[in-house]
Design a protein around this motif. Structure first.
Motif, mmCIF file in Angstrom:
data_model
loop_
_atom_site.group_PDB
_atom_site.id
_atom_site.type_symbol
_atom_site.label_atom_id
_atom_site.label_comp_id
_atom_site.label_asym_id
_atom_site.label_seq_id
_atom_site.Cartn_x
_atom_site.Cartn_y
_atom_site.Cartn_z
ATOM 1 N N PHE A 64 4.425 13.269 8.156
ATOM 2 C CA PHE A 64 3.181 12.526 8.378
ATOM 3 C C PHE A 64 3.383 11.037 8.628
ATOM 4 N N GLY A 65 4.605 10.547 8.450
ATOM 5 C CA GLY A 65 4.897 9.155 8.796
ATOM 6 C C GLY A 65 4.856 8.183 7.640
ATOM 7 N N THR A 66 3.843 8.277 6.793
ATOM 8 C CA THR A 66 3.717 7.383 5.635
ATOM 9 C C THR A 66 3.154 8.162 4.447
ATOM 10 N N ALA A 67 3.332 7.607 3.262
ATOM 11 C CA ALA A 67 2.789 8.236 2.058
ATOM 12 C C ALA A 67 1.257 8.242 2.111
ATOM 13 N N LYS A 68 0.687 7.181 2.669
ATOM 14 C CA LYS A 68 -0.778 7.123 2.792
ATOM 15 C C LYS A 68 -1.291 8.239 3.690
ATOM 16 N N ALA A 71 -1.434 5.172 -10.207
ATOM 17 C CA ALA A 71 -0.543 4.360 -9.381
ATOM 18 C C ALA A 71 -0.937 2.888 -9.412
ATOM 19 N N GLU A 72 -2.226 2.621 -9.405
ATOM 20 C CA GLU A 72 -2.702 1.229 -9.483
ATOM 21 C C GLU A 72 -2.264 0.585 -10.797
ATOM 22 N N GLU A 116 0.839 -1.200 0.000
ATOM 23 C CA GLU A 116 0.000 0.000 0.000
ATOM 24 C C GLU A 116 0.876 1.252 0.000
ATOM 25 N N GLU A 117 2.006 1.180 0.686
ATOM 26 C CA GLU A 117 2.909 2.330 0.747
ATOM 27 C C GLU A 117 3.491 2.656 -0.625
ATOM 28 N N GLN A 118 3.763 1.623 -1.412
ATOM 29 C CA GLN A 118 4.246 1.850 -2.775
ATOM 30 C C GLN A 118 3.160 2.504 -3.630
ATOM 31 N N LEU A 119 1.940 2.056 -3.459
ATOM 32 C CA LEU A 119 0.805 2.617 -4.199
ATOM 33 C C LEU A 119 0.679 4.114 -3.941
ATOM 34 N N TYR A 120 0.640 4.499 -2.668
ATOM 35 C CA TYR A 120 0.452 5.908 -2.329
ATOM 36 C C TYR A 120 1.696 6.740 -2.642
#
Length: 369
Positions: free
Chosen positions: A30-34, A67-68, A4-8
């Motif tokens: 923010f900690g993560t791309a998501k 991204a998907e 999911e992190e790669q996706l976002y």
């Protein structure tokens, strides 16, 4: 296969005003791309240097859909996705302030091996070709990876000679993996992967080999290695930008000198004249400067060493720990980090060298052993 992190991350990097540096700022905040994707538009003011305009495209569903599709493309083409904020880039590249937020990879890359970047003009002369052939023949017994840009001329010769001498080689591309430019190097790119090498690009499958991409590509070529060799280049050639990036990253640069009347030696001569590159006098001296002959590792197998508990002084400990945290650090940067003048640091460096704790490199750079 993909996270999911790669996706976002792909969706976020696709936003027009989110470059590599802004991407890293946001993800760190923010900690993560998501989390960036879901919250940055409302809370952008918590990040220094990020304004409303910068985050205006974040959350656009079209980028998430892109991204998907990109993840599907990567899966179908056996492409690995490396994310900088997860420390997945090659270790030396990861140290660069402007390193790519995302790096796409085909093939294999052993990050424990030494790398050396070799670049030059597309209009290679017999002089340049002979140097490349001699260099790879002389280093064929060393375990390292060569890096270049898969262009015609010098780059092509670097990859071919690497394969011929059974040295793994990496090609850094200026476009996505949906095509191969120049097309006549397609078979060579396949050989690189077949011979335990890799192709890298920071560009997704929507990106064509536009002119500006090549300069961007060159910073990856320079950043991935501790040293860059410029074989032949004219004034203002693309290899000059690679050498400039390498200088900015405090990496070593070597240039092959030539006749002042030879157009494609003039760029190399100028780098040497400006003290932006060391002149290559002999291949033997070059190999010694690159430190390929790491006899310690060979001797260690024959003569195992027992670790001695050496008590360091306060200044030795301070300097040694700083060098451990910052490999290949320059004297000026070291002085700035530990707030000691360079004339007080150098004697301690010598003491640490005699104790077998530190190694000095040209350009007053140091690394822990």
């Amino acid at each position: 296969m993909y996270s999911e992190e790669q996706l976002y991350s792909i969706a976020l990097r696709e936003c027009n005003l989110i470059g590599d540096i802004n991407f890293l700022k946001l993800v760190r905040a923010f900690g993560t791309a998501k989390n960036v994707w879901e919250n940055a538009k409302k809370e952008y003011n918590k990040v220094d240097g990020i304004g409303r305009k910068t985050v205006s495209e974040i959350g656009n569903p079209a980028y998430l859909e892109f991204a998907e599709n990109e993840l599907k493309f990567c899966e179908n083409n056996k492409i690995k996705i490396r994310l900088r904020h997860l420390n997945q880039l090659p270790r030396l590249l990861n140290e660069c302030d402007d390193a790519p937020a995302i790096l796409y990879q085909k093939g294999n890359f052993d990050d424990s091996l030494e790398t050396v970047s070799v670049v030059g003009t597309r209009n290679m002369s017999l002089y340049g070709k002979q140097f490349i052939q001699d260099f790879f023949e002389e280093t064929r017994s060393n375990n390292y990876i060569s890096v270049s840009g898969l262009a015609l001329g010098v780059d092509k010769e670097v990859h071919e000679q690497s394969i011929q001498n059974q040295i793994a080689t990496v090609a850094v591309l200026a476009h996505g993996f949906h095509l191969l430019y120049p097309a006549k190097n397609r078979k060579l790119s396949e050989k690189i992967i077949e011979n335990n090498g890799a192709l890298f690009t920071e560009f997704n499958s929507s990106r064509k080999p536009d002119r500006e991409n090549f300069i961007q590509r060159n910073r990856v070529v320079a950043g991935i290695s501790p040293a860059t060799i410029v074989v032949e280049t004219a004034f203002g050639g693309g290899s000059i930008s690679t050498a400039t990036f390498a200088n900015n990253y405090n990496r070593e640069v070597f240039a092959l000198p030539g006749k002042i009347t030879d157009k494609y030696s003039q760029g190399c001569n100028h780098l040497i004249f400006q003290h932006k590159a060391s002149a290559i006098s002999t291949i033997k001296d070059l190999i010694n400067s690159l430190d390929f002959n790491k006899s310690f590792y060979k001797n260690e197998e024959l003569f195992p060493r027992s670790e001695e508990n050496i008590q360091l002084t306060e200044n030795q400990t301070l300097i040694y720990n700083s060098i451990i945290k910052n490999p290949q650090i320059s004297l000026d940067d070291l002085a700035q980090k530990i707030s000691l003048p360079s004339h007080k640091i150098l004697p301690v460096i010598l003491e640490l060298e005699l104790l077998g704790k530190v190694k000095s490199y040209s350009g007053r750079q140091f690394a822990a052993i």
